[in-house]
Design an enzyme around this catalytic site. Structure first.
Site, PDB file in Angstrom:
ATOM      1  N   GLU A 270      38.026  38.307  36.856  1.00 54.73           N
ATOM      2  CA  GLU A 270      38.575  39.074  35.739  1.00 54.73           C
ATOM      3  C   GLU A 270      39.018  38.115  34.652  1.00 54.73           C
ATOM      4  OE1 GLU A 270      41.798  41.214  37.937  1.00 54.73           O
ATOM      5  OE2 GLU A 270      43.131  40.104  36.590  1.00 54.73           O
TER       6      GLU A 270
ATOM      7  N   ASP B  24      45.320  39.990  43.334  1.00 52.09           N
ATOM      8  CA  ASP B  24      45.948  38.755  42.879  1.00 52.09           C
ATOM      9  C   ASP B  24      46.406  37.897  44.054  1.00 52.09           C
ATOM     10  OD1 ASP B  24      45.677  40.359  40.683  1.00 52.09           O
ATOM     11  OD2 ASP B  24      47.663  39.995  39.870  1.00 52.09           O
TER      12      ASP B  24
END
Length: 904
Positions: A566, A496
C-alpha cells in the site's frame, strides 16, 4: 424436480450465471423488508415475527444494507455527503437496537422430504432471530460482523403459507471486531449496524450439499495439462442412516452469445466493439461416488485426479488476468441422490452450482529478498489499488460493474481488500469474469488501540482466547465463502502487524484444511513470524504527496523495489463537477475547512503538501478553475510516475498497490476516480503508465525504458525520442529499431546533456509498429528538477521541493479542430474524437468529456482509451471511448473539449 445428471450446456450455464435467488432450491430474502428502532417498538420478537403483526410506521428496507444506508435510501437522512452533513447525523438514532422484518412464502416441496435452512451471510454486530413467533437464535449465538450463520428452520416454517422473519440487530461497541474504514473516511454513524450481507433460504431433502470446492493444479512447464480436485460437504439431516450418490458435471463456461469487448487497438485502449462469438462448449466431465452417511453426520467427500482420471484435463482453458490473456471460467454442478427404501431408484436430495477457474498461483523470492507472484508459471507484476466498499454498504450492482471495468480500462490487474470486503459475491464474480486479481485480507483497525479501543502490543489487539476464537471463525467462514474465486491470489491474515503465534497457528490449520492452494502472508508489512518467517513485502509509505522522481530514485522507502502492498502520492482532488456535489456553494473557493473535512483522518486531514507542490511548482492558483487544472496535472504526473517506475524495474519490483483505488464517500484523498465515478488526473496517469507496450522516462537517471506488460513479445518496433524547448523548437531527436521481450522491461537509451534548454521543456516518446502508433507518452520537465529531502523522511512521506514548471502558465492559447462521431450500439454509445492542432504551439493536457445535452454533470461512467492528451504543433490524434446510453437521461450526447491552454 430434476433427475438427469447431464443437462444441456445452455440450460446449465444459465443456471450457474444467475444470482442465488434464481436457483430452484435457493433464494434470497432481498426486498420487502421493514426496519424500525426498538425504541419505537414495544412488542416482543415473538409478536413481531407473526403474520398478524402490522409494521405500521416502519421504514422500507432492502437487504443487504445497513440501517443508516436504508434510512438514506428512504430519504430520512438527506444529502449526507454534502458539506459537513455527515457529522450531523444524530447518534441517538442508533442508541437502541433496530428491528428488521420480512415475510416469505415457500413453494411446494421440491424433494421427497424438505429440509429448510435460513442463512445470514453477514450480521453487524449482534442479533436475535425470530421466525413465526419462535426464537431461532439469541444475541449470544449471533455475534461477529464476518461470521456466517445457518439455522435449521424445518420444523418452524410453513409451506403454502406466509412465514415471517424478525431480526433485532445491535450495533458493535468498543472492542468489537467489526467493519471499519480506518482513516479513509469518517466513522459511519451506527457503526454499520445491520444485515450487511444477504439473507438466504435453502431447501433440500434428507442430505444437503455445502461448500463445493475445486482445487486446480496446472502443469506450468507446458500449460497443456491441469489436475482438478473436487470436494464438497454433505450433511445427513435425518436421524437414520442415508445412502446415495453424489454426482458432478464440469462444464467450460462459454456459450453462443453477443458480447462487447475491449479491442486493444493501437494503444491497448478501450475501443468498444461487438462481435458474435460462436463457441461450442466441450463435452462435460462427469464424476460420481457412492456415499453412506450416519445419522446427522457431516462428511467431506472428495474426487481426486488420482482416483478419477477424467479430472486430469488436457489443453485446459486457463484463467488469466486480462493483461495476460482471457479469464476463462468453468462451471461445476453437483447433485446428491438418495436411495429409495427399495433401492429401485434414486431421488434428488440437493444440488448446487458454482464457477471456478483453472489456474495456478505461486510466489517467488527475488535475489534482493522480496516476494513476487506467478500466474500459471508466469511472473506477474501486481499493479493495483486498495478497495473500499461504499460507506453505508449500499448495494449498487451497476456502479460496482463500472468500477471493475475502470480497472480494466486503466490496465490494472489487481485489487487489495483491507479486510473481507464485499457486501456479497458480486465484486468477486466480476473480478473473476474481468481478469482482476484480489488480495483478500485483514482489517488493521483490529491492530491499533486508537481504532478498536483495546490494548495493543506488537501483535495487535487480539489477545484473549475468546477473541482469537472469533478471529479464527471469521477466517474460516470467509475462506469457505470465497475460495472458489480464481481472482483471489493471496490470503492476508495480518495488515500493519501480524498475529500472535497462537492465533497464527489457528489460521494455518484453517488454511491447511480448507484451502491449501494459495499463497498466504502473516502481514502486509515487513515482519518476521516465528512460525512462517519473513513476509518479504513492504509497507514503507509514502501516503502523502511525493514528486515523480521519488519512485525512481528512492531505494530505502516506498520506491520501485519489492512489493509495496500500500502506497501512493497522497491526495487526488476531484474535478469541479464533483466538488459541487460534495461542498456547500460558499465553500467551493477558496479552500477551507470543509475541504479538509472531506480529506482523510489523522495525518491526512489536509492538503498541505499537495497544495505546496502546486503553489511552488506551477504557481499559486487564483481561481477554482485554475486550481482544478493544476491539481489534475499534479495528480496525473505523480500517479503515472509511480506505476511507470514499478513497470520499468520489473522484476526487481514485484508489485504496487495504490492506496487507494476508489472512495467510500466523496473525498479529496487516495482515489483514482471519485465517489461519483468521475476519473481524476491520477486515473489517466495510471492508464498511461500501464499501457501494454510503453515507453518510460526515468527522471532519476534520464534513461528511457520500454515496458512490455503482456505475454507476447513486441517485435519490429521503432522507438522515437524527441525533446522540445518551451517554444517547441526541436532540441533532440533519436530513433531506434527495437524488440521488446514478453513480460519484461529494458533500456533503450539515455538522454544526453542538452544545452540551452528553457526552464520548462518537453519530452515526447513514441513507439511505432510500421506507421501505426503503439504508444505515446508526453512529459513536461524542468531544468530546475524536484529535490527529495530524504534525511527528513517519515513513515508516510519524504519531503521534497517540486520541479519548477511555472512557465506552463505562459503557454499560448490553442484552438483545436475537433471532429466527433457518436454511434449507438445496443445499450451503449461509441464515441470517436479526432483532435487536430493547427497551430505552431503545444496543446497541453487536452481533456475530453461528454455531457447529457445541456446538463452540467458529465456522463459517467465513461471509458476513454486516453485522456489529458497533449498534441504537438500540426498533430492529429484520434481518441476512442464509450458510455452507457441511459446515462444521457434522454438527452443527446454533447462533447466538451477543454484543457490547460485550450480555447473553447
Amino acid at each position: 424436480m430434476r433427475h438427469m445428471l447431464i443437462f444441456t450446456t445452455v440450460f446449465f450455464l444459465a443456471a450457474i450465471s444467475a444470482a442465488a435467488a434464481t436457483n430452484e432450491n435457493n433464494f434470497q430474502l432481498k426486498n420487502n423488508w421493514k426496519i424500525q428502532s426498538s425504541e419505537k417498538v414495544k412488542e416482543s420478537g415473538s409478536d413481531i415475527s407473526k403474520p398478524s403483526f402490522r409494521a405500521e410506521g416502519w421504514y422500507d428496507a432492502t437487504v443487504p444494507s445497513t440501517i443508516v444506508g436504508n434510512l438514506v435510501a428512504d430519504g430520512v437522512i438527506r444529502n449526507p455527503f454534502q458539506g459537513r452533513n455527515f457529522e450531523k447525523i444524530p447518534d441517538s438514532l442508533f442508541a437502541k437496537p433496530w428491528w428488521y422484518r420480512t415475510s416469505f412464502w415457500l413453494p411446494a416441496k421440491k424433494f421427497s422430504t424438505s429440509h429448510v435452512t435460513l442463512k445470514f451471510e453477514g450480521v453487524n454486530y449482534k442479533a436475535q432471530i425470530w421466525l413465526n413467533g419462535t426464537l431461532i437464535a439469541d444475541s449470544g449465538a449471533v455475534v461477529g460482523a464476518f461470521r456466517q450463520f445457518e439455522f435449521d428452520i424445518t420444523k418452524y416454517v410453513k409451506f403454502h403459507r406466509e412465514n415471517v422473519v424478525a431480526v433485532e440487530v445491535d450495533k458493535p461497541t468498543t472492542g468489537a471486531f467489526t467493519i471499519g474504514f480506518v482513516d479513509w473516511s469518517p466513522e459511519p454513524p451506527g457503526h454499520e449496524m445491520g444485515l450487511w450481507r444477504p439473507v438466504e433460504i435453502h431447501m433440500s431433502g434428507n442430505v444437503s450439499i455445502q461448500y463445493p470446492f475445486v482445487a486446480t493444479k496446472v502443469d506450468t512447464a507446458t500449460l497443456k495439462k491441469a489436475e482438478l480436485t473436487v470436494s464438497a460437504e454433505l450433511t445427513n439431516n435425518t436421524s437414520h442412516e442415508v445412502t446415495g450418490t453424489i454426482e458432478g458435471s464440469i462444464f467450460y463456461a462459454d456459450k453462443t452469445h453477443n458480447k462487447f469487448f475491449f479491442n486493444r487497438g493501437p494503444r491497448g485502449g478501450a475501443i468498444m466493439t461487438s462481435e458474435k462469438s460462436e463457441s461450442k462448449a466441450p463435452i462435460p466431465t462427469t464424476i460420481s461416488q457412492g456415499v453412506t452417511l450416519s445419522p446427522h453426520e457431516t462428511k467431506t467427500v472428495a474426487f481426486s485426479p488420482e482416483a478419477y482420471r477424467q479430472l486430469i484435463m488436457k489443453d485446459p482453458h486457463l484463467w488469466w488476468t486480462h493483461d495476460f490473456g482471457k479469464p476463462n471460467l468453468y462451471g461445476l454442478h453437483l447433485e446428491f441422490r438418495t436411495d429409495s427404501p427399495t433401492k429401485s431408484r434414486q431421488l434428488v436430495s440437493d444440488f448446487c452450482n458454482t464457477k471456478f477457474g483453472i489456474r495456478q498461483i505461486n510466489d517467488f523470492i527475488t535475489p534482493e529478498g522480496f516476494r513476487g507472484f506467478m500466474l500459471n508459471g508466469k511472473k506477474i507484476l501486481i499493479r493495483g489499488g486498495g478497495w473500499a466498499d461504499q460507506i453505508f454498504l449500499q448495494q449498487n450492482k451497476r456502479k460496482l460493474a463500472a468500477e471493475i471495468d475502470y480497472a480494466v480500462n486503466m490496465h490494472l490487474n489487481a485489487l487489495r481488500m483491507e479486510g473481507f470486503w464485499g457486501e456479497n459475491s458480486d465484486i468477486y464474480n466480476l473480478c473473476d469474469e474481468k481478469g482482476i486479481l484480489i488480495m483478500v485480507g485483514f482489517s488493521c483497525q483490529w491492530e491499533w488501540q486508537n481504532l478498536i479501543g483495546l490494548p495493543e502490543d506488537e501483535y495487535g489487539c487480539i489477545r484473549s482466547p475468546e477473541e482469537m476464537k472469533l478471529a479464527a471463525e471469521y477466517f474460516k467462514d470467509q475462506i469457505l465463502w470465497l475460495r472458489n474465486h480464481p481472482s483471489i491470489f493471496l490470503w492476508l491474515y495480518g495488515s500493519d502487524k501480524w498475529p500472535r503465534p497462537e492465533l497464527e497457528k489457528k489460521y494455518l490449520q484453517i488454511l491447511g484444511k480448507y484451502d491449501p492452494t494459495r499463497p498466504y502472508l502473516a502481514s502486509a508489512a515487513e515482519h518476521t513470524s516465528a512460525i512462517t518467517g519473513p513476509t518479504r513485502v513492504k509497507m514503507r509509505g509514502p501516503y502523502d504527496y511525493v514528486p515523480p522522481v521519488y519512485w525512481f530514485a528512492d531505494t530505502s522507502h516506498g520506491g520501485a523495489f519489492g512489493f509495496n502492498t500500500e502506497t501512493g502520492p497522497g491526495p487526488q482532488v476531484p474535478r469541479f463537477s464533483s466538488l459541487k456535489k460534495m461542498l456547500d456553494p460558499d465553500s467551493l473557493w477558496p479552500i477551507n475547512g470543509e475541504w479538509y473535512y472531506h480529506c482523510s483522518r489523522g495525518n491526512f486531514g489536509n492538503l498541505t503538501r499537495y497544495n505546496d507542490a502546486i503553489d511552488s511548482g506551477l504557481g499559486t492558483p487564483t481561481t477554482l478553475s485554475d486550481y482544478e487544472k493544476k491539481a489534475q496535472l499534479v495528480s496525473y504526473d505523480a500517479m503515472r510516475a509511480m506505476y511507470e517506475a514499478f513497470g520499468a524495474k520489473k522484476f526487481t519490483s514485484t508489485g504496487v498497490i495504490q492506496w487507494m483505488y476508489n472512495s467510500a464517500w466523496p473525498k479529496m484523498w487516495w482515489q483514482l476516480y471519485d465517489y461519483y465515478l468521475n476519473p481524476t488526473g491520477a486515473f489517466y496517469g495510471a492508464q498511461e503508465a500501464c499501457q501494454p507496450l510503453h515507453l518510460v522516462y526515468n527522471p532519476a537517471d534520464h534513461n528511457i525504458d520500454v515496458v512490455n506488460s503482456t505475454l507476447k513479445p513486441g517485435e519490429d518496433l521503432t522507438a522515437e525520442v524527441r525533446v522540445f524547448n518551451f517554444d517547441m523548437r526541436d532540441k533532440y531527436h533519436f530513433k531506434k529499431h527495437i524488440d521488446s521481450p514478453a513480460n519484461a522491461s529494458g533500456r533503450i537509451t539515455s538522454l544526453p546533456q542538452i544545452n540551452s534548454l528553457s526552464t520548462t521543456y518537453f519530452l515526447d516518446l513514441r513507439l511505432y509498429r510500421g506507421k501505426d502508433i503503439v504508444d505515446e507518452n508526453f512529459y513536461a520537465l524542468s531544468t530546475k528538477p524536484a529535490i527529495l529531502h530524504e534525511k527528513e523522511s517519515t513513515w508516510y512521506v519524504t519531503p521534497s521541493s517540486p520541479a519548477d514548471l511555472k512557465e506552463l502558465n505562459d503557454l499560448p492559447p490553442v484552438k483545436l479542430n475537433v471532429k466527433k462521431e457518436f454511434v449507438r450500439e445496443g445499450n451503449r454509445y461509441l464515441v470517436t474524437v479526432a483532435l487536430h492542432n493547427p497551430t505552431k504551439h503545444l496543446a497541453f493536457m487536452t481533456y475530453l468529456s461528454v455531457r447529457p445535452g445541456n446538463l452540467d454533470d458529465p456522463v459517467l461512467p465513461i471509458f476513454w482509451n486516453e485522456n489529458y492528451v497533449s498534441l504537438l504543433p500540426g498533430e492529429t490524434r484520434t481518441v476512442h471511448g464509450w458510455f452507457y446510453s441511459e446515462d444521457l437521461r434522454g438527452n443527446k450526447p454533447k462533447l466538451e473539449v477543454t484543457g490547460w491552454n485550450i480555447e473553447q
